[in-house]
Design a protein around this motif. Structure first.
Motif, PDB file in Angstrom:
ATOM      1  N   LEU A  29       0.916  -1.218   0.048  1.00 39.26           N
ATOM      2  CA  LEU A  29      -0.325   0.362  -0.265  1.00 39.26           C
ATOM      3  C   LEU A  29       0.822   1.303  -0.278  1.00 39.26           C
ATOM      4  CD1 LEU A  29      -2.871   0.858   0.516  1.00 39.26           C
ATOM      5  CD2 LEU A  29      -2.672   1.199   2.684  1.00 39.26           C
ATOM      6  N   ASN A  30       1.600   1.965  -0.745  1.00 38.43           N
ATOM      7  CA  ASN A  30       2.026   3.052  -1.155  1.00 38.43           C
ATOM      8  C   ASN A  30       0.712   4.223  -0.904  1.00 38.43           C
ATOM      9  OD1 ASN A  30       4.261   1.704  -1.915  1.00 38.43           O
ATOM     10  ND2 ASN A  30       3.162   1.795  -3.959  1.00 38.43           N
ATOM     11  N   ILE A  31       1.022   5.260   0.924  1.00 36.12           N
ATOM     12  CA  ILE A  31       0.098   5.849   1.187  1.00 36.12           C
ATOM     13  C   ILE A  31       1.015   7.059   1.256  1.00 36.12           C
ATOM     14  CG2 ILE A  31      -0.019   4.201   2.759  1.00 36.12           C
ATOM     15  CD1 ILE A  31      -3.288   5.665   2.645  1.00 36.12           C
ATOM     16  N   GLN A  32       0.247   8.473   1.212  1.00 38.55           N
ATOM     17  CA  GLN A  32       0.627  10.001   2.379  1.00 38.55           C
ATOM     18  C   GLN A  32      -0.507   9.749   3.416  1.00 38.55           C
ATOM     19  OE1 GLN A  32       1.792  14.040   1.121  1.00 38.55           O
ATOM     20  NE2 GLN A  32       3.490  13.222   0.400  1.00 38.55           N
ATOM     21  N   VAL A  33       0.289   9.378   4.193  1.00 35.39           N
ATOM     22  CA  VAL A  33      -0.494  10.234   5.784  1.00 35.39           C
ATOM     23  C   VAL A  33      -0.627  11.901   6.236  1.00 35.39           C
ATOM     24  CG1 VAL A  33      -2.024   9.662   7.777  1.00 35.39           C
ATOM     25  CG2 VAL A  33      -1.101   8.183   5.737  1.00 35.39           C
ATOM     26  N   MET A  34      -1.281  12.408   5.891  1.00 34.06           N
ATOM     27  CA  MET A  34      -1.131  13.533   7.244  1.00 34.06           C
ATOM     28  C   MET A  34      -2.332  14.352   8.102  1.00 34.06           C
ATOM     29  SD  MET A  34      -0.788  17.309   5.118  1.00 34.06           S
ATOM     30  CE  MET A  34      -2.658  17.443   3.629  1.00 34.06           C
ATOM     31  N   LEU A  35      -2.072  14.353   8.596  1.00 35.97           N
ATOM     32  CA  LEU A  35      -2.928  14.926   9.907  1.00 35.97           C
ATOM     33  C   LEU A  35      -2.121  16.236   9.846  1.00 35.97           C
ATOM     34  CD1 LEU A  35      -3.691  13.996  13.015  1.00 35.97           C
ATOM     35  CD2 LEU A  35      -1.797  14.216  13.749  1.00 35.97           C
ATOM     36  N   SER A  36      -3.626  16.949   9.678  1.00 34.91           N
ATOM     37  CA  SER A  36      -3.509  18.469  10.630  1.00 34.91           C
ATOM     38  C   SER A  36      -3.943  18.405  11.825  1.00 34.91           C
ATOM     39  CB  SER A  36      -4.152  19.009   9.281  1.00 34.91           C
ATOM     40  OG  SER A  36      -5.311  19.419   9.116  1.00 34.91           O
ATOM     41  N   LYS A  87      -7.392  16.232  11.428  1.00 38.45           N
ATOM     42  CA  LYS A  87      -8.259  15.564  10.208  1.00 38.45           C
ATOM     43  C   LYS A  87      -6.487  14.398   9.499  1.00 38.45           C
ATOM     44  CE  LYS A  87     -10.560  19.581   8.501  1.00 38.45           C
ATOM     45  NZ  LYS A  87     -12.063  19.515   8.667  1.00 38.45           N
ATOM     46  N   ILE A  88      -7.574  13.843   9.178  1.00 37.46           N
ATOM     47  CA  ILE A  88      -6.538  12.673   8.418  1.00 37.46           C
ATOM     48  C   ILE A  88      -6.820  12.241   7.155  1.00 37.46           C
ATOM     49  CG2 ILE A  88      -4.626  10.687   8.674  1.00 37.46           C
ATOM     50  CD1 ILE A  88      -5.909  10.328  11.952  1.00 37.46           C
ATOM     51  N   PHE A  89      -6.141  13.256   6.386  1.00 34.37           N
ATOM     52  CA  PHE A  89      -5.884  12.438   5.146  1.00 34.37           C
ATOM     53  C   PHE A  89      -5.313  11.627   4.289  1.00 34.37           C
ATOM     54  CE2 PHE A  89      -5.851  17.421   6.374  1.00 34.37           C
ATOM     55  CZ  PHE A  89      -6.889  17.996   5.067  1.00 34.37           C
TER      56      PHE A  89
END
Lengths: 188, 121
Positions: free
Chosen positions: A73-80, A182-184
């Protein structure tokens, strides 16, 4: 991963909610406060529809932490987090209730980087354990971003038709401040 | 006799929390710090600590690879893997190294697990 049916999205939402719950538990452990069960909502947003309003970016500035995961699973996760949320959380995390705001600001970068790393890893570990797909992660990257910069970042990063966003509203026992995060999830 | 602990972690906050929590229980223990696995190996070649906490995701080599090298040379060191990445694959790697995996965040409870392992309780 193709999300073609409502059932697929329901399953995906359920898995992401498990991850979000784990991330919130980590936040609770870090600040030493009970967090009321968070209300989280997972949304699938078409990339062409990504905007400040569709992402519900209701502050001007956000503290963001980004990690990339590679493997099956190739994924970028951003928490804001909004600035108000971050100030409260870092004060609690560092036990700095009696410090002035400038001193707290000195710790925000390091503190948020660590907190983001912990929360995103907790979230993704729960997801990958559920899906039985081990993945490796990069080091966390902390940045303050405006709402516009978040939109630009997402549009530039994802090469899929959709992105997934988990909106988390949480309240902390004995604290009147309403907190949001938020988690993107940006698949690539 | 006071014990020595090497804390290996690229996060300044994590290193600080680990020291604070361990010091609260064992104020006489002496700490040193390393930010990467490579630095930790170099430091341990000069002077071996009694105990070591090792993060996994750091710049350069993985903490599990550094731990393997350290425990291969100095099996008497009590080392715990301390990581936010709680995937089973990393926990399994810790078991294969003959050590334990302690999940972050650094809290009184997680530090107690590490100390119990150090002291073989």
């Amino acid at each position: 991963m193709k999300i073609e049916h409502e059932l697929d999205f329901d399953k995906l939402s359920e898995i992401i909610n498990i991850g979000t719950k784990c991330a919130t538990q980590v936040l609770s452990d870090v600040i030493g406060k009970t967090i009321q069960p968070p209300v989280s909502k997972v949304e699938l947003i078409r990339l062409s529809d990504v905007s400040i309003s569709s992402l519900k970016l209701e502050s001007e500035k956000f503290s963001t932490v980004t990690l990339e995961f590679v493997g099956k699973l190739n994924i970028q996760v951003m928490l804001s987090f909004s600035e108000e949320t971050v100030l409260y959380v870092i004060q609690k995390m560092m036990s700095m209730e009696t410090y002035d705001i400038d001193t707290v600001h000195e710790f925000i970068s390091e503190g948020m980087c660590e907190l983001g790393n912990l929360m995103i890893n907790a979230c993704l570990s729960a997801i990958t354990e559920t899906l039985k797909i081990p993945i490796e992660s990069t080091l966390p990257c902390y940045k303050i971003k405006s709402a516009n910069e978040i939109v630009t970042h997402i549009k530039g990063m994802s090469n899929k038709e959709f992105i997934l966003v988990s909106h988390i509203n949480f309240s902390i026992e004995g604290v009147s401040l309403s907190m949001t995060g938020k988690i993107f999830f940006l698949l690539n | 006799m006071s014990k020595t602990v090497l804390v290996v972690d690229d996060s300044k906050i994590s290193r600080m929390f680990i020291r604070q929590h361990i010091s609260a229980k064992h104020p006489d223990w002496i700490f040193s710090e390393a930010v990467t696995g490579e630095d930790a190996i170099a430091m341990i070649d000069i002077e071996q600590p009694d105990y070591c906490t090792m993060d996994i995701n750091m710049p350069g080599m993985l903490g599990t690879d550094a731990a393997k090298e350290i425990l291969g040379k100095y099996p008497h060191i009590r080392l715990v893997i301390f990581s936010a990445n709680v995937q089973e694959t990393y926990q399994e790697q810790a078991r294969e190294l003959g050590t334990i995996f302690v999940s972050k965040p650094v809290t009184e409870s997680s530090i107690s697990q590490a100390i119990d392992y150090f002291l073989d309780i």
